[in-house]
Design an enzyme around this catalytic site. Structure first.
Site, mmCIF file in Angstrom:
data_model
loop_
_atom_site.group_PDB
_atom_site.id
_atom_site.type_symbol
_atom_site.label_atom_id
_atom_site.label_comp_id
_atom_site.label_asym_id
_atom_site.label_seq_id
_atom_site.Cartn_x
_atom_site.Cartn_y
_atom_site.Cartn_z
ATOM 1 N N SER A 56 -32.063 7.856 25.511
ATOM 2 C CA SER A 56 -32.222 8.299 24.079
ATOM 3 C C SER A 56 -32.089 7.156 23.026
ATOM 4 C CB SER A 56 -31.169 9.173 23.983
ATOM 5 O OG SER A 56 -29.939 8.706 24.008
ATOM 6 N N LYS A 117 -25.023 7.167 20.352
ATOM 7 C CA LYS A 117 -25.960 7.264 19.229
ATOM 8 C C LYS A 117 -25.817 6.227 17.989
ATOM 9 C CE LYS A 117 -27.644 10.916 21.566
ATOM 10 N NZ LYS A 117 -28.933 10.900 22.116
#
Length: 283
Positions: A56, A117
């Site tokens: 990701s 993230k």
């Protein structure tokens, strides 16, 4: 003739008792307990290791990367401790991450799994995606096309399961995965690259989100392969808005990286499997 009986000897007054024999087991256990306490304090308040299990955050982070995070940047909460031990109520020494910081946090709603993230929106910001373009507080974030990102296929990044067939290619006779790559620059000057796999309506076109107080909006750099704040929180999936107290630390440096081809019983493969060019790369 009678032999005299020997008089019993007595220790002089004030002589300390003989020391008890040492117990190796007791000493070993004591050392291990002290070591565990030191490691616990170090991991909770200073540095902690973290491994990358998903794609990701491509292109910055590959599956098989290992990095250190610093724990003091944003303050401390229960999630600063291993197993999220409830030793701190709320947050102490709190500060807010900067846009563009890469952070590790406990993923809502269960707050059990560690995710990583990039910070995009701060409390009070509005965030939206329109046609794959990031809109922050009503303004398009500059996005510039750069050279394609190419990653070799390997046990840590296999064909089909990680690289769909349409992105498989060959470079210098080696099978690779190739994605379109763009450079984004946030209002504070932070710049980084993101990947685009094409048209994914739910990820590329969203409603306008307003980040509530005490929360941040996080996104993965691999924009079309990241379950992040664009989607409602679900266990083991997307994360929604993330409470600031869930943030564990800030990514600091990659200290090891492997393509997954090494075998523990073949030490010579540890060297060939290492991605040496990624070791020491900061954020």
């Amino acid at each position: 003739m009678r032999a005299d009986m020997a008089e019993p000897t007595t220790a002089p007054a004030g002589t300390p008792p003989a020391p008890k024999p040492k117990s190796e087991l007791r000493d070993t256990v004591g050392f291990l307990v002290k070591l565990a306490i030191v490691v616990f304090i170090f991991r909770s308040f200073f540095f902690s290791p973290f491994s990358i299990p998903s794609q990701s955050m491509l292109p910055r982070l590959l599956i098989g990367d290992y990095l250190f995070i610093t724990k003091w940047n944003y303050g401390y909460s229960r999630h600063s401790f291993p197993w999220s031990l409830p030793l701190i109520p709320g947050r102490v020494f709190a500060s807010t991450p900067a846009r563009g910081d890469v952070v590790v946090f406990k993923a809502p709603p269960g707050n059990r799994e560690d995710y990583i993230k990039r910070v995009i929106g701060l409390p009070g910001d509005t965030v939206q995606m329109v046609g794959g373009q990031l809109i922050l507080n009503g303004k398009a974030v500059p996005k510039q096309r750069v050279a394609d990102f190419v990653v070799p296929l390997s046990p840590n990044y296999p064909a089909d399961t990680e690289c769909p067939a349409e992105f498989q290619a060959s470079a210098a006779g080696q099978p690779v995965c190739r994605y379109m790559q763009y450079r984004e620059t946030l209002p504070n000057g932070k710049t980084y690259t993101v990947l685009d796999r094409g048209n994914f309506p739910e990820a590329d076109n969203t409603a306008v989100y307003t980040v509530p107080a005490g929360h941040i909006f996080l996104m993965g750099d691999n924009r079309d392969a990241s379950a992040d704040s664009r989607f409602p929180a679900s266990e083991g999936g997307a994360i929604g808005m993330v409470p600031l107290e869930n943030v564990e630390g800030k990514a600091l440096v990659t200290f090891w990286s492997t393509d997954g081809s090494a075998s523990w019983v073949k030490p010579w493969t540890w060297v060939s499997a290492a991605r040496w060019n990624r070791i020491g790369e900061g954020f």
